[in-house]
Enzyme design. Structure first.
Site, PDB file in Angstrom:
ATOM      1  N   LYS A  33      -6.544   0.111  -7.481  1.00 32.13           N
ATOM      2  CA  LYS A  33      -7.126   1.454  -7.538  1.00 32.13           C
ATOM      3  C   LYS A  33      -8.498   1.480  -8.223  1.00 32.13           C
ATOM      4  O   LYS A  33      -9.343   2.323  -7.903  1.00 32.13           O
ATOM      5  CB  LYS A  33      -6.166   2.403  -8.264  1.00 32.13           C
ATOM      6  CG  LYS A  33      -4.821   2.583  -7.556  1.00 32.13           C
ATOM      7  CD  LYS A  33      -4.916   3.418  -6.315  1.00 32.13           C
ATOM      8  CE  LYS A  33      -3.578   3.562  -5.599  1.00 32.13           C
ATOM      9  NZ  LYS A  33      -3.709   4.240  -4.304  1.00 32.13           N
ATOM     10  N   GLU A  90      -5.780  13.197  -8.204  1.00 29.55           N
ATOM     11  CA  GLU A  90      -4.341  13.339  -8.043  1.00 29.55           C
ATOM     12  C   GLU A  90      -3.754  11.964  -8.315  1.00 29.55           C
ATOM     13  O   GLU A  90      -4.436  10.962  -8.137  1.00 29.55           O
ATOM     14  CB  GLU A  90      -3.996  13.795  -6.621  1.00 29.55           C
ATOM     15  CG  GLU A  90      -3.949  12.680  -5.559  1.00 29.55           C
ATOM     16  CD  GLU A  90      -5.288  11.964  -5.325  1.00 29.55           C
ATOM     17  OE1 GLU A  90      -6.332  12.563  -5.616  1.00 29.55           O
ATOM     18  OE2 GLU A  90      -5.266  10.805  -4.868  1.00 29.55           O
ATOM     19  N   SER A 127      -0.691  -5.469  -4.619  1.00 27.36           N
ATOM     20  CA  SER A 127      -1.612  -4.395  -4.976  1.00 27.36           C
ATOM     21  C   SER A 127      -1.597  -4.019  -6.454  1.00 27.36           C
ATOM     22  O   SER A 127      -2.583  -3.530  -6.981  1.00 27.36           O
ATOM     23  CB  SER A 127      -1.311  -3.163  -4.122  1.00 27.36           C
ATOM     24  OG  SER A 127       0.044  -2.775  -4.274  1.00 27.36           O
TER      25      SER A 127
HETATM   26  C1  LIG Z   1       0.171  -0.686  -7.111  1.00 23.36           C
HETATM   27  C2  LIG Z   1       0.032   0.271  -5.995  1.00 23.36           C
HETATM   28  N1  LIG Z   1       0.077  -0.176  -4.738  1.00 23.36           N
HETATM   29  C3  LIG Z   1      -0.039   0.659  -3.680  1.00 23.36           C
HETATM   30  C4  LIG Z   1      -0.171   2.014  -3.855  1.00 23.36           C
HETATM   31  C5  LIG Z   1      -0.216   2.888  -2.641  1.00 23.36           C
HETATM   32  O1  LIG Z   1      -1.491   3.363  -2.329  1.00 23.36           O
HETATM   33  P1  LIG Z   1      -2.323   2.793  -1.126  1.00 23.36           P
HETATM   34  O2  LIG Z   1      -1.439   2.803   0.074  1.00 23.36           O
HETATM   35  O3  LIG Z   1      -3.470   3.714  -1.025  1.00 23.36           O
HETATM   36  O4  LIG Z   1      -2.764   1.419  -1.454  1.00 23.36           O
HETATM   37  C6  LIG Z   1      -0.232   2.539  -5.147  1.00 23.36           C
HETATM   38  C7  LIG Z   1      -0.391   3.988  -5.355  1.00 23.36           C
HETATM   39  O5  LIG Z   1      -0.202   4.543  -6.368  1.00 23.36           O
HETATM   40  C8  LIG Z   1      -0.125   1.640  -6.244  1.00 23.36           C
HETATM   41  O6  LIG Z   1      -0.159   2.098  -7.493  1.00 23.36           O
END
Ligand SMILES: Cc1ncc(COP(=O)(O)O)c(C=O)c1O
Lengths: 406, 257
Positions: free
Chosen positions: A90, A112, A388
């Site tokens: 993020k 948000e 992620s």
């Molecule tokens: C670690 C992590 N991965 C994935 C996501 C999902 O978001 P996005 O699909 O935009 O990557 C989030 C959202 O809060 C997150 O904190």
């Protein structure tokens, strides 16, 4: 075929667009103009690169996960977005957008958040740039992500609880938009995923694309292929896998590979199962509609009311998805599959035990795909998973799920 | 000529109440609109409830939620309009977010609106950028799409928007959502002077209008005053929605019940 979505009006064919009240049109048009300027402005891009390197710690490693590779019979690499400052991808987007907010002269930042990772990333960059920061968060998410709520407070942000609707990310987004409509003159809305009106889906994608660009380079280096004059084509992995909430880490990973011959897999949250009413599998079960400023697939009733989604993972608990993903699905370029709460929790434990890495519950959905029997991954293939985020924020949820007390 | 065009031909004071369709009950819907007309309403806006009304404050959010729980959907709203049409020639406008309309089918929606006797549509999350197709479809059958302008809409855009729709535009009085504070008087005056100058069609004003004095002031500067949250708020604690509506709208139109 060259890929050049979206068009100048922010449409990915029938998806995307700017479905917002008139009051917001001047703001998003200004943002659109400014963004098209800075996109090719080396001073802006250098400042961002420098922040990504020195503040967030990029490049993040591409790690060969030996033990799980041995177990499954093919090569698994993890793109370690969990090692970013603040613990998830993020921050890539938050740093990009805070620079835009600065250029626009905005003094107040709103956001948000679902899991709280985007809220923490936003609170972090707001602190770093000395701007007021307000984060909207559903009361259900506040409950399950207490650690992140306290972190945001420590970072000087105000967390405003949202108790309408499902009390999760969808409602936090409604409330953030209402705030934005009311304070549009001094406020910048720092959206956390590839959702919202144009230019956000495009802009957030571009900011997150650093994930895929680095991965491409690092994969080449890992395979130790030296091609100083590029006389050999770059080696390309066989499969990329990422979880999809709004879809920002997934598109960030996929985008630099869209023109390559490679299998791309997005994994959504199936909650208690896509055959139940409790899931967040927008691509699998959704229908065309408009939510939060853009046209995309949505979970909705026969009357067009938005359904309440469910996922054990707050970051995937969203009834919509970024418009570009809907486009990539309808174009047949990306496969979208899903993993249940149960599979995600098992994968959380699996990676912890086998590789010494606690993954975020969101990322655990991507990992769960590796274990699915019908995933069609061949022995010896090279698979890269976008890890992620890190799982510290989720240990309470996992303990609850397993019936353990901490 | 459509019923909206007809009433805006001459400049008289106009009160335009907004009611969330099916709130507080489905049974009272037709009678509430009739009571509004008898109390002097020039036109009525019927809100089509949506689960995620991002331009609305708490009052209309709650009313929408209850209406959805009451089982209100587009099909029922159009039947209700047909029933009102058997008794009334007052212009009727539907106001709602785009998603339920897309789900219903935009083409089918426009045709069914025409057949039911709807005169205009307000879709707050459909700015001109996304509205071209629906404006054409609606114009073909004589329904007006009433686009919105806001205090931060530029002069050129006001001109373009009014030309695009031709019949009526809706001025959002404030930067904000429904149910909030009223506008600052001086700023509102300046803003509406701008609209007067650049709009090629009549314009009504809404958001933050509550009382008879507001109605009088707004009608000096514009062609009508829309009252929404203030009315819905009255209904919240009422066991007699039809009487409550009639009484409140009389206060707005005449200053007394
Ligand atoms: C670690 C992590 N991965 C994935 C996501 C999902 O978001 P996005 O699909 O935009 O990557 C989030 C959202 O809060 C997150 O904190």
């Amino acid at each position: 075929m060259p890929y050049n979505q979206p068009d100048s009006r922010g449409h990915f064919e029938e998806f995307g667009g700017k479905y917002v009240p008139e009051t917001l049109i001047p703001a998003i048009n200004e943002l659109d103009r400014l963004y098209s300027e800075v996109k090719d402005d080396s001073a802006f891009q250098d400042e961002l690169s420098s922040l990504l390197k020195h503040y967030s710690g990029r490049p993040t490693p591409l790690y060969f996960a030996r033990r799980i590779s041995e177990e499954l019979g093919y090569n698994i690499y993890l793109k370690r977005e969990d090692l970013n400052h603040t613990g998830a991808h993020k921050i890539n987007n938050a740093l990009g957008q805070i620079l835009l907010a600065k250029r626009m002269g905005k003094t107040r930042i709103i956001a948000e958040t679902g899991a709280g990772m985007h809220g923490v990333a936003t609170a972090t960059v707001a602190a770093q740039f000395g701007l007021e920061c307000i984060v909207y968060m559903g009361v259900e998410d506040i409950q399950r992500q207490k650690l992140n709520v306290f972190k945001m407070n420590l970072l000087g942000a105000e967390v405003r609880p949202v108790s309408s609707g499902s009390k999760t990310l969808k409602d936090a987004t409604n409330e953030a938009i209402r705030d934005w409509v009311t304070h549009v003159e001094n406020t910048y809305y720092l959206i956390g995923s590839v959702v919202g009106p144009h230019p956000y889906p495009m802009m957030v994608r571009d900011f997150q694309s650093v994930i895929g660009r680095e991965t491409k380079e690092q994969y080449k280096e890992l395979l130790n292929i030296k091609s100083p004059n590029n006389e050999f084509p770059s080696p390309i992995p066989d499969i990329l896998v990422a979880c999809v909430g709004g879809g920002s880490n997934a598109i960030g990973m996929f985008y630099p590979f869209l023109e390559d011959e490679i299998r791309l897999v997005g994994v959504e949250a199936a909650g208690l199962g896509v055959k139940t009413n409790d899931h967040a599998a927008t691509m699998t079960k959704g229908e065309f509609g408009v939510l939060h400023g853009s046209a995309s697939y949505l979970l909705q009733t026969k009357d067009g009311q938005i359904k309440l989604p469910h996922s054990v993972s707050a970051g995937l608990d969203y009834p919509g998805v970024g418009p570009e993903h809907s486009y990539l699905k309808s174009a047949g370029r990306v496969e979208y599959v899903s993993a249940t709460d149960e599979e995600a929790i098992q994968s959380f434990q699996w990676l912890s035990e086998k590789e010494g890495i606690l993954p975020a519950l969101e990322s655990s959905h991507a990992l769960a795909f590796l274990k699915q029997r019908d995933n069609n991954i061949q022995d010896g293939e090279n698979v890269i998973v976008c890890l992620s985020g890190r799982g510290d924020k989720d240990v309470h949820t996992v303990a609850d799920y397993l019936g353990k007390e901490i | 000529m459509n019923r909206i065009q007809k009433i805006f031909q001459n400049r008289s004071e106009k009160v335009i109440p907004f009611l969330t369709a099916g709130y507080p009950t489905k049974e009272s819907a037709v009678e509430m609109v009739m009571a509004a007309e008898q109390a002097g309403a020039a036109m009525v806006e019927l809100g089509m409830p949506f689960s995620d009304p991002l331009a609305d404050g708490l009052i209309i959010q709650e009313a929408s939620q209850i209406a959805i729980e009451n089982g209100v959907n587009i099909k029922w709203i159009l039947e209700t309009v047909s029933n009102i049409r058997m008794q009334s020639e007052m212009p009727l406008v539907l106001m709602g977010y785009i998603n339920p309309i897309i789900k219903y089918g935009v083409d089918k929606f426009i045709i069914d609106c025409k057949n039911a006797g709807v005169d205009g549509l307000i879709i707050p999350d459909l700015p001109p950028e996304e509205a071209e197709e629906i404006v054409k479809m609606a114009q073909n059958v004589g329904i007006c799409i009433i686009l919105l302008v806001a205090p931060n809409t530029s002069d050129e855009r006001i001109q373009e928007i009014s030309q695009m729709v031709g019949v009526l535009i809706y001025c959002v009085a404030i930067l904000g959502i429904t149910g909030g504070q009223g506008a600052n008087e001086n700023e509102l005056k300046k803003y509406l002077k701008r609209v007067e100058k650049f709009s090629s069609c009549p314009f009504v004003v809404g958001f933050g209008i509550k009382e008879r004095v507001d109605v009088i002031e707004i009608n000096k500067m514009a062609h009508g005053a829309v009252v929404g949250s203030a009315i819905i708020e009255q209904l919240k604690n009422s066991d007699e929605p039809v009487k409550t509506i009639g009484d409140y709208i009389k206060k707005l139109t005449r200053g007394t019940e």
